[in-house]
Design a protein around this motif. Structure first.
Motif, PDB file in Angstrom:
ATOM      1  N   THR A 159      82.013   7.394  25.272  1.00 37.17           N
ATOM      2  CA  THR A 159      81.953   7.779  26.686  1.00 37.17           C
ATOM      3  C   THR A 159      82.806   9.014  26.943  1.00 37.17           C
ATOM      4  OG1 THR A 159      81.557   5.480  27.295  1.00 37.17           O
ATOM      5  CG2 THR A 159      82.298   6.950  29.059  1.00 37.17           C
ATOM      6  N   ILE A 160      83.960   9.087  26.289  1.00 35.60           N
ATOM      7  CA  ILE A 160      84.827  10.268  26.426  1.00 35.60           C
ATOM      8  C   ILE A 160      84.069  11.508  25.940  1.00 35.60           C
ATOM      9  CG2 ILE A 160      86.982  11.355  25.643  1.00 35.60           C
ATOM     10  CD1 ILE A 160      88.012   8.352  25.314  1.00 35.60           C
ATOM     11  N   LEU A 161      83.414  11.400  24.774  1.00 29.34           N
ATOM     12  CA  LEU A 161      82.643  12.527  24.235  1.00 29.34           C
ATOM     13  C   LEU A 161      81.488  12.898  25.161  1.00 29.34           C
ATOM     14  CD1 LEU A 161      82.512  11.609  20.430  1.00 29.34           C
ATOM     15  CD2 LEU A 161      83.871  13.403  21.513  1.00 29.34           C
ATOM     16  N   ARG A 162      80.824  11.892  25.744  1.00 26.62           N
ATOM     17  CA  ARG A 162      79.713  12.183  26.665  1.00 26.62           C
ATOM     18  C   ARG A 162      80.230  12.911  27.904  1.00 26.62           C
ATOM     19  NH1 ARG A 162      77.885   6.726  26.849  1.00 26.62           N
ATOM     20  NH2 ARG A 162      77.460   7.060  29.047  1.00 26.62           N
ATOM     21  N   ALA A 163      81.408  12.532  28.394  1.00 25.62           N
ATOM     22  CA  ALA A 163      81.993  13.198  29.566  1.00 25.62           C
ATOM     23  C   ALA A 163      82.313  14.658  29.243  1.00 25.62           C
ATOM     24  CB  ALA A 163      83.251  12.455  30.022  1.00 25.62           C
ATOM     25  N   VAL A 164      82.935  14.901  28.080  1.00 23.65           N
ATOM     26  CA  VAL A 164      83.277  16.272  27.666  1.00 23.65           C
ATOM     27  C   VAL A 164      81.997  17.096  27.508  1.00 23.65           C
ATOM     28  CG1 VAL A 164      84.241  17.689  25.793  1.00 23.65           C
ATOM     29  CG2 VAL A 164      85.485  15.660  26.609  1.00 23.65           C
ATOM     30  N   ARG A 165      80.981  16.507  26.856  1.00 23.09           N
ATOM     31  CA  ARG A 165      79.710  17.202  26.649  1.00 23.09           C
ATOM     32  C   ARG A 165      79.059  17.557  27.984  1.00 23.09           C
ATOM     33  NH1 ARG A 165      77.556  13.304  23.402  1.00 23.09           N
ATOM     34  NH2 ARG A 165      78.837  13.789  21.614  1.00 23.09           N
ATOM     35  N   ALA A 166      79.105  16.613  28.942  1.00 27.34           N
ATOM     36  CA  ALA A 166      78.473  16.835  30.249  1.00 27.34           C
ATOM     37  C   ALA A 166      79.127  17.991  30.992  1.00 27.34           C
ATOM     38  CB  ALA A 166      78.546  15.557  31.090  1.00 27.34           C
ATOM     39  N   VAL A 167      80.478  17.999  31.062  1.00 27.39           N
ATOM     40  CA  VAL A 167      81.131  19.080  31.815  1.00 27.39           C
ATOM     41  C   VAL A 167      81.008  20.415  31.076  1.00 27.39           C
ATOM     42  CG1 VAL A 167      82.702  17.521  33.032  1.00 27.39           C
ATOM     43  CG2 VAL A 167      83.488  18.704  30.985  1.00 27.39           C
ATOM     44  N   ALA A 168      81.009  20.388  29.739  1.00 29.29           N
ATOM     45  CA  ALA A 168      80.827  21.634  28.978  1.00 29.29           C
ATOM     46  C   ALA A 168      79.456  22.238  29.279  1.00 29.29           C
ATOM     47  CB  ALA A 168      80.986  21.375  27.481  1.00 29.29           C
ATOM     48  N   ALA A 169      78.477  21.374  29.560  1.00 25.00           N
ATOM     49  CA  ALA A 169      77.116  21.838  29.854  1.00 25.00           C
ATOM     50  C   ALA A 169      76.930  22.201  31.329  1.00 25.00           C
ATOM     51  CB  ALA A 169      76.110  20.759  29.450  1.00 25.00           C
ATOM     52  N   GLY A 170      77.991  22.030  32.141  1.00 21.28           N
ATOM     53  CA  GLY A 170      77.909  22.424  33.543  1.00 21.28           C
ATOM     54  C   GLY A 170      77.677  21.294  34.532  1.00 21.28           C
ATOM     55  N   SER A 171      77.670  20.052  34.046  1.00 19.20           N
ATOM     56  CA  SER A 171      77.533  18.905  34.950  1.00 19.20           C
ATOM     57  C   SER A 171      78.915  18.373  35.303  1.00 19.20           C
ATOM     58  CB  SER A 171      76.741  17.774  34.277  1.00 19.20           C
ATOM     59  OG  SER A 171      75.483  18.233  33.862  1.00 19.20           O
ATOM     60  N   THR A 172      78.968  17.458  36.244  1.00 13.72           N
ATOM     61  CA  THR A 172      80.235  16.785  36.535  1.00 13.72           C
ATOM     62  C   THR A 172      80.144  15.369  35.984  1.00 13.72           C
ATOM     63  OG1 THR A 172      79.392  16.142  38.706  1.00 13.72           O
ATOM     64  CG2 THR A 172      80.754  18.139  38.604  1.00 13.72           C
ATOM     65  N   TRP A 173      81.279  14.710  35.874  1.00 15.37           N
ATOM     66  CA  TRP A 173      81.331  13.347  35.321  1.00 15.37           C
ATOM     67  C   TRP A 173      82.351  12.538  36.125  1.00 15.37           C
ATOM     68  CZ3 TRP A 173      78.659  11.242  31.103  1.00 15.37           C
ATOM     69  CH2 TRP A 173      79.055   9.951  30.725  1.00 15.37           C
ATOM     70  N   TRP A 174      81.846  11.721  37.043  1.00 15.76           N
ATOM     71  CA  TRP A 174      82.738  10.893  37.861  1.00 15.76           C
ATOM     72  C   TRP A 174      82.398   9.432  37.631  1.00 15.76           C
ATOM     73  CZ3 TRP A 174      86.620  13.617  39.373  1.00 15.76           C
ATOM     74  CH2 TRP A 174      86.445  14.988  39.606  1.00 15.76           C
ATOM     75  N   PRO A 175      83.419   8.575  37.620  1.00 16.44           N
ATOM     76  CA  PRO A 175      83.134   7.140  37.434  1.00 16.44           C
ATOM     77  C   PRO A 175      82.312   6.596  38.594  1.00 16.44           C
ATOM     78  CG  PRO A 175      85.491   7.505  37.809  1.00 16.44           C
ATOM     79  CD  PRO A 175      84.835   8.851  37.808  1.00 16.44           C
ATOM     80  N   GLN A 176      81.527   5.585  38.308  1.00 12.93           N
ATOM     81  CA  GLN A 176      80.806   4.904  39.372  1.00 12.93           C
ATOM     82  C   GLN A 176      81.825   4.116  40.177  1.00 12.93           C
ATOM     83  OE1 GLN A 176      77.406   5.205  40.105  1.00 12.93           O
ATOM     84  NE2 GLN A 176      77.799   6.890  38.696  1.00 12.93           N
ATOM     85  N   LEU A 177      81.984   4.492  41.430  1.00 12.67           N
ATOM     86  CA  LEU A 177      82.981   3.815  42.256  1.00 12.67           C
ATOM     87  C   LEU A 177      82.284   2.763  43.116  1.00 12.67           C
ATOM     88  CD1 LEU A 177      84.941   6.969  43.382  1.00 12.67           C
ATOM     89  CD2 LEU A 177      85.696   5.254  41.739  1.00 12.67           C
ATOM     90  N   PRO A 178      82.998   1.653  43.374  1.00 13.55           N
ATOM     91  CA  PRO A 178      82.408   0.676  44.291  1.00 13.55           C
ATOM     92  C   PRO A 178      82.255   1.309  45.665  1.00 13.55           C
ATOM     93  CG  PRO A 178      84.707   0.142  43.802  1.00 13.55           C
ATOM     94  CD  PRO A 178      84.322   1.271  42.905  1.00 13.55           C
TER      95      PRO A 178
END
Length: 151
Positions: free
Chosen positions: A129-148
């Motif tokens: 999940t950490i790698l997916r978050a880094v990959r997402a922001v490197a590609a220009g997306s954001t990565w925020w946890p699903q909040l209740p």
């Protein structure tokens, strides 16, 4: 017979240059684990580890090229990670910060977004999940946890 001209690889998303990640955490063991996780992925490279945000700006200015992504612990002694990140975002708009934190409450997330962060990943997440978050922001997306949902 003359040698063929040298071709430089194209720069951009199609190039094979790994995503450069700088890790900042007050626990050297966490830095070591993050470094191992990042370096096992052939699309990224850990370019350093710092144990506080105090020297983050100096380190970013020193690294050439600068990191693409900074994985930043949200709570450390010394300089405020949020404040340092806001300064870094102003000086280096291309660098994307992902907070790596035990604190994913909505109030912190709001402050992180306001300060210019691209994402937040919980310290309880698995390495993938950490790698997916880094990959997402490197590609220009954001990565925020699903909040209740807020009541």
């Amino acid at each position: 017979g003359t040698a063929p001209p040298m071709h430089t690889p194209p720069v951009g998303p199609s190039s094979a240059r790994p995503t450069r990640v700088l890790c900042v955490d007050d626990n050297p063991d966490i830095i070591m684990v993050l470094r191992m996780v990042i370096d096992t992925d052939e699309t990224m490279r850990c370019v350093g580890g710092l144990e506080s945000a105090d020297r983050l700006l100096q380190e970013v200015r020193r690294l050439n090229p600068p990191p693409d992504v900074v994985l930043l612990d949200a709570i450390m002694r010394g300089a405020s990670p949020l404040a340092v990140m806001a300064q870094m975002a102003a000086e280096f708009p291309a660098i994307r910060t992902v907070f790596y934190t035990g604190n994913t409450d909505p109030e912190f997330i709001d402050r992180a977004i306001t300060a210019g962060a691209w994402g937040c990943v919980s310290k309880s997440e698995d390495p993938d999940t950490i790698l997916r978050a880094v990959r997402a922001v490197a590609a220009g997306s954001t990565w925020w946890p699903q909040l209740p949902p807020r009541s």
